[in-house]
Design a protein around this motif. Structure first.
Motif, PDB file in Angstrom:
ATOM      1  N   GLY A  21       0.913  -1.104   0.388  1.00  0.00           N
ATOM      2  CA  GLY A  21      -0.115   0.120   0.018  1.00  0.00           C
ATOM      3  C   GLY A  21       1.297   1.279   0.165  1.00  0.00           C
ATOM      4  N   ALA A  22      -0.146   2.268   0.025  1.00  0.00           N
ATOM      5  CA  ALA A  22       0.989   3.871   0.047  1.00  0.00           C
ATOM      6  C   ALA A  22       2.208   4.536   1.437  1.00  0.00           C
ATOM      7  N   GLY A  23       0.507   3.763   2.226  1.00  0.00           N
ATOM      8  CA  GLY A  23       1.273   4.247   3.721  1.00  0.00           C
ATOM      9  C   GLY A  23       1.714   2.768   4.417  1.00  0.00           C
ATOM     10  N   VAL A  24       2.353   2.893   5.424  1.00  0.00           N
ATOM     11  CA  VAL A  24       1.615   2.265   6.850  1.00  0.00           C
ATOM     12  C   VAL A  24      -0.124   1.961   7.436  1.00  0.00           C
ATOM     13  N   SER A  25      -0.575   0.907   7.535  1.00  0.00           N
ATOM     14  CA  SER A  25      -1.936   0.736   7.504  1.00  0.00           C
ATOM     15  C   SER A  25      -2.073   0.008   9.271  1.00  0.00           C
ATOM     16  N   GLN A  26      -3.482   0.487   9.945  1.00  0.00           N
ATOM     17  CA  GLN A  26      -3.081  -0.051  11.619  1.00  0.00           C
ATOM     18  C   GLN A  26      -4.261  -0.506  11.619  1.00  0.00           C
ATOM     19  N   SER A  27      -4.975  -1.523  11.998  1.00  0.00           N
ATOM     20  CA  SER A  27      -5.922  -2.364  12.694  1.00  0.00           C
ATOM     21  C   SER A  27      -6.168  -2.747  14.063  1.00  0.00           C
ATOM     22  N   PRO A  28      -6.951  -2.378  14.358  1.00  0.00           N
ATOM     23  CA  PRO A  28      -9.003  -1.842  14.330  1.00  0.00           C
ATOM     24  C   PRO A  28      -7.622  -0.054  14.876  1.00  0.00           C
ATOM     25  N   PHE A  48       5.244   6.707   9.552  1.00  0.00           N
ATOM     26  CA  PHE A  48       4.060   6.081  11.451  1.00  0.00           C
ATOM     27  C   PHE A  48       2.683   5.995  10.515  1.00  0.00           C
ATOM     28  N   GLY A  49       2.214   4.673  10.556  1.00  0.00           N
ATOM     29  CA  GLY A  49       0.840   4.569  10.394  1.00  0.00           C
ATOM     30  C   GLY A  49       0.021   5.090  11.627  1.00  0.00           C
ATOM     31  N   GLU A  50      -0.996   5.554  11.349  1.00  0.00           N
ATOM     32  CA  GLU A  50      -2.345   6.257  12.348  1.00  0.00           C
ATOM     33  C   GLU A  50      -2.946   6.357  13.622  1.00  0.00           C
ATOM     34  N   GLY A  51      -2.000   5.023  13.582  1.00  0.00           N
ATOM     35  CA  GLY A  51      -2.268   4.690  15.096  1.00  0.00           C
ATOM     36  C   GLY A  51      -3.412   3.753  15.314  1.00  0.00           C
ATOM     37  N   SER A  52      -3.632   2.955  16.318  1.00  0.00           N
ATOM     38  CA  SER A  52      -4.953   2.007  16.937  1.00  0.00           C
ATOM     39  C   SER A  52      -4.543   2.355  18.886  1.00  0.00           C
ATOM     40  N   ARG A  53      -6.316   2.984  18.591  1.00  0.00           N
ATOM     41  CA  ARG A  53      -6.552   3.826  19.739  1.00  0.00           C
ATOM     42  C   ARG A  53      -6.998   2.596  20.834  1.00  0.00           C
ATOM     43  N   LEU A  54      -6.482   2.334  21.974  1.00  0.00           N
ATOM     44  CA  LEU A  54      -7.305   1.011  22.914  1.00  0.00           C
ATOM     45  C   LEU A  54      -7.422   1.533  24.198  1.00  0.00           C
ATOM     46  N   PRO A 103       3.129  11.268  14.301  1.00  0.00           N
ATOM     47  CA  PRO A 103       4.485  11.839  14.441  1.00  0.00           C
ATOM     48  C   PRO A 103       4.889  11.505  12.892  1.00  0.00           C
ATOM     49  N   VAL A 104       5.233  12.546  12.351  1.00  0.00           N
ATOM     50  CA  VAL A 104       5.299  12.813  10.790  1.00  0.00           C
ATOM     51  C   VAL A 104       6.868  13.137  11.181  1.00  0.00           C
ATOM     52  N   PHE A 105       8.085  12.738  10.375  1.00  0.00           N
ATOM     53  CA  PHE A 105       9.449  12.818   9.784  1.00  0.00           C
ATOM     54  C   PHE A 105       9.497  14.454  10.088  1.00  0.00           C
ATOM     55  N   LEU A 106      10.370  15.050   9.553  1.00  0.00           N
ATOM     56  CA  LEU A 106      10.925  16.542   9.866  1.00  0.00           C
ATOM     57  C   LEU A 106      12.367  16.346   8.726  1.00  0.00           C
ATOM     58  N   ILE A 107      13.209  15.523   9.764  1.00  0.00           N
ATOM     59  CA  ILE A 107      15.074  15.659   8.946  1.00  0.00           C
ATOM     60  C   ILE A 107      15.887  14.947   9.577  1.00  0.00           C
ATOM     61  N   GLN A 108      16.804  14.687   9.127  1.00  0.00           N
ATOM     62  CA  GLN A 108      17.662  13.812   9.500  1.00  0.00           C
ATOM     63  C   GLN A 108      19.114  13.897   9.833  1.00  0.00           C
ATOM     64  N   LEU A 109      19.866  13.951  10.475  1.00  0.00           N
ATOM     65  CA  LEU A 109      21.276  14.488  11.085  1.00  0.00           C
ATOM     66  C   LEU A 109      21.921  13.380  10.695  1.00  0.00           C
ATOM     67  N   VAL A 110      23.690  13.869  10.679  1.00  0.00           N
ATOM     68  CA  VAL A 110      24.102  12.548  10.530  1.00  0.00           C
ATOM     69  C   VAL A 110      25.406  12.395  10.801  1.00  0.00           C
ATOM     70  N   LYS A 111      26.466  14.270  10.185  1.00  0.00           N
ATOM     71  CA  LYS A 111      27.302  13.829  10.514  1.00  0.00           C
ATOM     72  C   LYS A 111      27.283  15.064  11.397  1.00  0.00           C
ATOM     73  N   ALA A 116      -3.946   3.380  25.014  1.00  0.00           N
ATOM     74  CA  ALA A 116      -3.036   4.479  25.109  1.00  0.00           C
ATOM     75  C   ALA A 116      -3.140   4.284  23.038  1.00  0.00           C
ATOM     76  N   VAL A 117      -2.237   4.958  22.403  1.00  0.00           N
ATOM     77  CA  VAL A 117      -2.249   4.332  21.191  1.00  0.00           C
ATOM     78  C   VAL A 117      -0.903   4.059  20.591  1.00  0.00           C
ATOM     79  N   TYR A 118      -1.411   2.848  20.011  1.00  0.00           N
ATOM     80  CA  TYR A 118      -0.606   2.065  19.781  1.00  0.00           C
ATOM     81  C   TYR A 118      -0.083   2.539  18.290  1.00  0.00           C
ATOM     82  N   LEU A 119       1.158   2.553  18.499  1.00  0.00           N
ATOM     83  CA  LEU A 119       1.591   2.836  17.245  1.00  0.00           C
ATOM     84  C   LEU A 119       1.987   2.054  16.794  1.00  0.00           C
TER      85      LEU A 119
END
Lengths: 119, 108
Positions: free
Chosen positions: A1-8, A110-116, B43-51, A88-91
């Motif tokens: 798929g295009a991204g990470v998918s989580q269920s439920p 990251f996926g959208e997470g599963s809220r438990l 969370p959405v990735f912004l950047i990675q620093l290596v050096k 919690a939310v499991y990511l």
């Protein structure tokens, strides 16, 4: 798929029941991570997989938690005899990172997470 | 074990003011990553620093990696309401460990 998918996406359960959370990573990503995020808190590392192997299970909170990955693809996080503190939310996140290629690419998707919610 | 500390936990700034969050690792890192999490999002990735000593810029965001590869900072110049969220650093040692994040609130 295009991204990470989580269920439920949402799961409400009663204390003492078992739950299974599923993660479908991005195709071809060798690394897969599970994190737990309680409300308003940071990301707590649970476990990660490189391929189907889990080199580090140190983050699993108790023996009620287990995880597996098959076919270097889908992963399942299982929580047995759920407790209220498990709410919690499991990511899940995947990464193209490989320990063998020497690649230094560790970006997590990251996926959208599963809220438990455990009542 | 590998630990990543991040300060401050919360920051309230007036729109237009600058903002900085700091990250320290208990171990030397192969790289450090920064992520942004909007309220209700993931969370959405912004950047990675290596050096060692690396500095990278993304528009109003400036990221630095310390010489010893154990600390990092994120600086936002002239904050805007779209910058609201929680900023996490993530240390990449033998596994990727996140700091607790800095929650940024913008006052209009």
């Amino acid at each position: 798929g295009a991204g990470v998918s989580q269920s439920p996406s949402n799961k409400v359960t009663e204390k003492g029941k078992d739950v299974e959370l599923r993660c479908d990573p991005i195709s071809g990503h060798t690394a897969l991570y599970w994190y737990r995020q309680r409300l308003g808190q940071g990301l707590e590392f649970l476990i990660y997989f490189q391929g189907n192997s889990a080199p580090d299970k140190s983050g699993l909170p108790s023996d009620r938690f287990s995880a597996e990955r098959t076919g270097e693809s889908v992963s399942t996080l299982t929580i047995q005899r759920t407790q209220q503190e498990d709410s919690a939310v499991y990511l899940c996140a995947s990464s193209p990172r490989s320990l063998y290629s020497g690649a230094n690419t560790g970006e997590l998707f990251f996926g959208e997470g599963s809220r438990l919610t455990v009542l | 074990g590998q630990q990543v500390m991040q300060i401050p936990q919360y920051q309230h700034v007036q729109e237009g003011e600058d903002f900085t969050t700091y990250c320290n690792s208990s171990t030397t890192l192969s790289n450090i990553q920064w992520y942004k999490q909007r309220p209700g999002g993931h969370p959405v990735f912004l950047i990675q620093l290596v050096k060692s000593g690396e500095v990278k810029k993304q528009k109003r965001l400036t990221f630095q990696f310390g010489e010893a590869k154990k600390n990092s900072s994120l600086h936002i110049t002239a904050t805007q309401t779209t910058d609201v969220g929680t900023y996490f650093c993530a240390g990449d040692g033998d596994k990727i460990i996140f700091g607790k994040g800095t929650r940024l609130h913008i006052l209009p």
